[in-house]
Write a protein that holds these residues in place. Structure first.
Motif, PDB file in Angstrom:
ATOM      1  N   GLN A  18       0.858  -1.191   0.000  1.00  0.00           N
ATOM      2  CA  GLN A  18       0.000   0.000   0.000  1.00  0.00           C
ATOM      3  C   GLN A  18       0.891   1.236   0.000  1.00  0.00           C
ATOM      4  N   LEU A  19       0.516   2.199  -0.828  1.00  0.00           N
ATOM      5  CA  LEU A  19       1.283   3.437  -0.963  1.00  0.00           C
ATOM      6  C   LEU A  19       0.356   4.620  -0.727  1.00  0.00           C
ATOM      7  N   VAL A  20       0.775   5.539   0.137  1.00  0.00           N
ATOM      8  CA  VAL A  20      -0.029   6.716   0.437  1.00  0.00           C
ATOM      9  C   VAL A  20       0.839   7.954   0.281  1.00  0.00           C
ATOM     10  N   GLU A  21       0.487   8.805  -0.684  1.00  0.00           N
ATOM     11  CA  GLU A  21       1.241  10.036  -0.913  1.00  0.00           C
ATOM     12  C   GLU A  21       0.675  11.187  -0.079  1.00  0.00           C
ATOM     13  N   SER A  22       1.537  12.154   0.178  1.00  0.00           N
ATOM     14  CA  SER A  22       1.129  13.383   0.847  1.00  0.00           C
ATOM     15  C   SER A  22       2.107  14.482   0.464  1.00  0.00           C
ATOM     16  N   GLY A  23       1.712  15.712   0.740  1.00  0.00           N
ATOM     17  CA  GLY A  23       2.627  16.828   0.544  1.00  0.00           C
ATOM     18  C   GLY A  23       2.339  17.705  -0.651  1.00  0.00           C
ATOM     19  N   GLY A  24       1.365  17.348  -1.462  1.00  0.00           N
ATOM     20  CA  GLY A  24       1.041  18.198  -2.603  1.00  0.00           C
ATOM     21  C   GLY A  24       0.367  19.480  -2.160  1.00  0.00           C
ATOM     22  N   GLY A  25       0.181  20.369  -3.127  1.00  0.00           N
ATOM     23  CA  GLY A  25      -0.488  21.624  -2.809  1.00  0.00           C
ATOM     24  C   GLY A  25      -0.266  22.655  -3.880  1.00  0.00           C
TER      25      GLY A  25
ATOM     26  N   ALA B  54       5.049   3.633   2.409  1.00  0.00           N
ATOM     27  CA  ALA B  54       4.796   2.276   1.939  1.00  0.00           C
ATOM     28  C   ALA B  54       4.540   1.371   3.122  1.00  0.00           C
ATOM     29  N   SER B  55       3.579   0.481   2.970  1.00  0.00           N
ATOM     30  CA  SER B  55       3.291  -0.505   4.011  1.00  0.00           C
ATOM     31  C   SER B  55       2.928  -1.825   3.344  1.00  0.00           C
ATOM     32  N   GLY B  56       2.907  -2.874   4.141  1.00  0.00           N
ATOM     33  CA  GLY B  56       2.636  -4.201   3.606  1.00  0.00           C
ATOM     34  C   GLY B  56       3.930  -4.967   3.422  1.00  0.00           C
ATOM     35  N   ALA B  57       4.042  -5.670   2.323  1.00  0.00           N
ATOM     36  CA  ALA B  57       5.216  -6.511   2.060  1.00  0.00           C
ATOM     37  C   ALA B  57       6.357  -5.677   1.496  1.00  0.00           C
ATOM     38  N   ILE B  58       6.838  -4.727   2.279  1.00  0.00           N
ATOM     39  CA  ILE B  58       7.840  -3.786   1.765  1.00  0.00           C
ATOM     40  C   ILE B  58       9.184  -4.453   1.506  1.00  0.00           C
ATOM     41  N   ALA B  59       9.451  -5.588   2.125  1.00  0.00           N
ATOM     42  CA  ALA B  59      10.715  -6.275   1.887  1.00  0.00           C
ATOM     43  C   ALA B  59      10.832  -6.757   0.442  1.00  0.00           C
TER      44      ALA B  59
END
Length: 119
Positions: free
Chosen positions: A3-10, A24-29
């Motif tokens: 799972q990927l979650v972006e932030s910081g735009g504007g 990034a979360s989940g099977a990041i390895a």
């Protein structure tokens, strides 16, 4: 899965700076490389910057010298530091991760974050 979650735009004025983050979360390895892409209205999605697991980076010619991609290995957070922004940088920016397991290689994408540069 990843799972990927972006932030910081504007919204920022031309010449300004922004930093995008992608958690990034989940099977990041199983992530081999990550990148930032962007898509402006009416245009195809294009690569902005890419970083391998070993830390090798590459950039689109249009952002070289202005953008820097980096990664926090401990938390597997991807960053894009953007400086000297231009109106032409206006787009939705997407985080991407290339994932490999016994089933093969596939890409995961975040939901995107809007960057708007005013002149």
């Amino acid at each position: 899965q990843v799972q990927l979650v972006e932030s910081g735009g504007g919204l920022v004025q031309a010449g300004g700076s922004l930093r995008l983050s992608c958690a990034a979360s989940g099977a990041i390895a199983n992530i081999n490389s990550m990148g930032w892409y962007r898509q402006a209205p009416g245009k195809q999605r294009e690569l902005v910057a890419h970083i391998t697991r070993g830390g090798t980076t590459n950039y689109a010619d249009s952002v070289k010298g202005r953008f820097t991609i980096s990664r926090d290995n401990a938390g597997f957070t991807l960053y894009l530091q953007m400086s000297s922004l231009k109106p032409g940088d206006t787009a939705v920016y997407y985080c991407e991760a290339t994932y490999t397991d016994a089933l093969g290689e596939r890409d995961y994408w975040g939901q995107g974050t809007q960057v708007t540069v005013s002149s």
